[in-house]
Scaffold this motif. Structure first.
Motif, short mmCIF file in Angstrom:
data_model
loop_
_atom_site.label_atom_id
_atom_site.label_comp_id
_atom_site.label_asym_id
_atom_site.label_seq_id
_atom_site.Cartn_x
_atom_site.Cartn_y
_atom_site.Cartn_z
N GLU A 231 14.64 119.77 24.84
CA GLU A 231 15.68 120.72 24.79
C GLU A 231 16.60 120.48 25.64
N VAL A 233 18.40 123.41 28.28
CA VAL A 233 17.64 124.90 29.31
C VAL A 233 18.63 124.90 30.76
N GLN A 256 9.72 130.65 30.27
CA GLN A 256 10.30 131.63 30.46
C GLN A 256 10.15 133.03 31.13
N ARG A 262 16.33 128.81 27.08
CA ARG A 262 16.29 128.13 25.67
C ARG A 262 17.95 128.74 25.74
N VAL A 266 17.54 127.83 18.66
CA VAL A 266 16.44 127.24 18.72
C VAL A 266 14.84 126.95 17.71
#
Length: 319
Positions: A231, A233, A256, A262, A266
């Motif tokens: 994904e 980011v 994180q 993100r 998500v």
């Protein structure tokens, strides 16, 4: 597993082959034919498949100019994750939504990677390549002195000898990958499935067999439902890029905490989910988190750019 695919045609000039190597090709073909016969390929099939072959210079060019390994992520993604492909993919997904749901239930593989692979490999079945598969494989086996491609050439002859497809119809990519999923011959023999139930697997003209065969491949590669492959980011300024790389994993919560952000929407994932940070174009390009399913896609084609593109295309089609 070594895999090769055509995802974008590049203009090129002819590659010249030294006469000594061309002469060696004839000896190589005789040896390959003898080995094929020893492994149970009927003489008429082996002879017809290998008769009159010459080193295919187009194949040699593509072997040394693979876009997955010569382009930046920005260049590669612009070529393979296009608006046209996304639009066609959404139409294909709409047509086959129920089929993909049944395949998901049977094989445990989500629709996104299946349609992503299908789209990048052959534009959803529209372009499967027009190279003589055995010619391409024999050329690569000789040019690279490769036992792998020799085995694939013999596997292709086995497909013909089983009656799955006629020799004249065995066309595919410059590297011998075949059909809508672009399977190598050995992968076809071990993994393709006849989901439609009409005899041998038909990955050339049957969409159900094609999509189920891709799912079966991903199942064998340990795809996990509920987990994305990757994904996009955002990373903070002055991020420690030494932490990036496919082989360096941290729990999602740790990324994180380091400032990796993100992007909505998500999928909810456990804080302990292992992930790697990828910076395919360096610290000033796009950033991605890659999860365990990223490795499943890389087993299909061992390129980070390819696996990122499959994830991106699948996400956009299903968005």
């Amino acid at each position: 597993m070594k895999r090769r695919f055509v995802v974008a045609a590049l203009p090129f000039a002819p590659v010249l082959i030294r006469p000594a190597r061309a002469a060696g090709f004839e000896d190589f073909i005789r040896t390959l034919e003898s080995r094929a016969r020893q492994e149970g390929i009927p003489g008429r099939i082996a002879g017809a498949a290998l008769s009159g072959l010459r080193p295919n210079q187009d194949v040699i060019h593509y072997e040394t100019h693979q876009p997955e390994f010569t382009l930046t992520w920005a260049q590669y993604s612009a070529r393979v994750v296009t608006e046209t492909r996304v639009t066609e993919g959404r139409a294909a997904f709409a047509r086959h939504r129920e089929l993909l749901e049944r395949i998901r239930a049977r094989f445990g593989v989500a629709a996104a990677p299946i349609v992503g692979i299908w789209g990048i490999e052959t534009d959803f079945g529209h372009y499967q390549g027009d190279f003589n598969v055995i010619d391409a494989l024999a050329t690569l086996a000789w040019y690279k002195n490769s036992a792998y491609f020799s085995r694939e050439a013999i596997a292709a002859m086995r497909i013909v000898s089983r009656g799955d497809i006629r020799l004249a119809e065995l066309r595919g990519s410059w590297a011998g990958a075949m059909g809508q999923p672009q399977f190598m011959p050995s992968i076809y023999l071990s993994t393709a499935v006849s989901y439609s139930g009409h005899g041998q697997p038909n990955i050339w003209t049957s969409v159900p067999d094609t999509l189920a065969s891709i799912a079966n491949y991903m199942r064998k590669s340990h795809w996990r439902l509920g987990l994305p492959s990757s994904e996009p980011v955002l990373i903070p300024p002055h991020f420690d890029t030494a932490l990036a790389g496919r082989d360096h994993t941290l729990p999602l919560a740790r990324w994180q905490a380091l400032g990796v952000h993100r992007l909505a929407p998500v999928r909810r994932l456990p804080a302990t989910t292992p992930a790697s940070l990828l910076l395919p174009d360096g610290p000033h390009g796009e950033a991605f988190l890659a999860f365990g399913n990223f490795r499943a896609i890389r087993s299909y084609n061992p390129s980070d750019l390819y696996a990122l593109a499959v994830g991106e295309l699948g996400r956009r089609i299903l968005a």
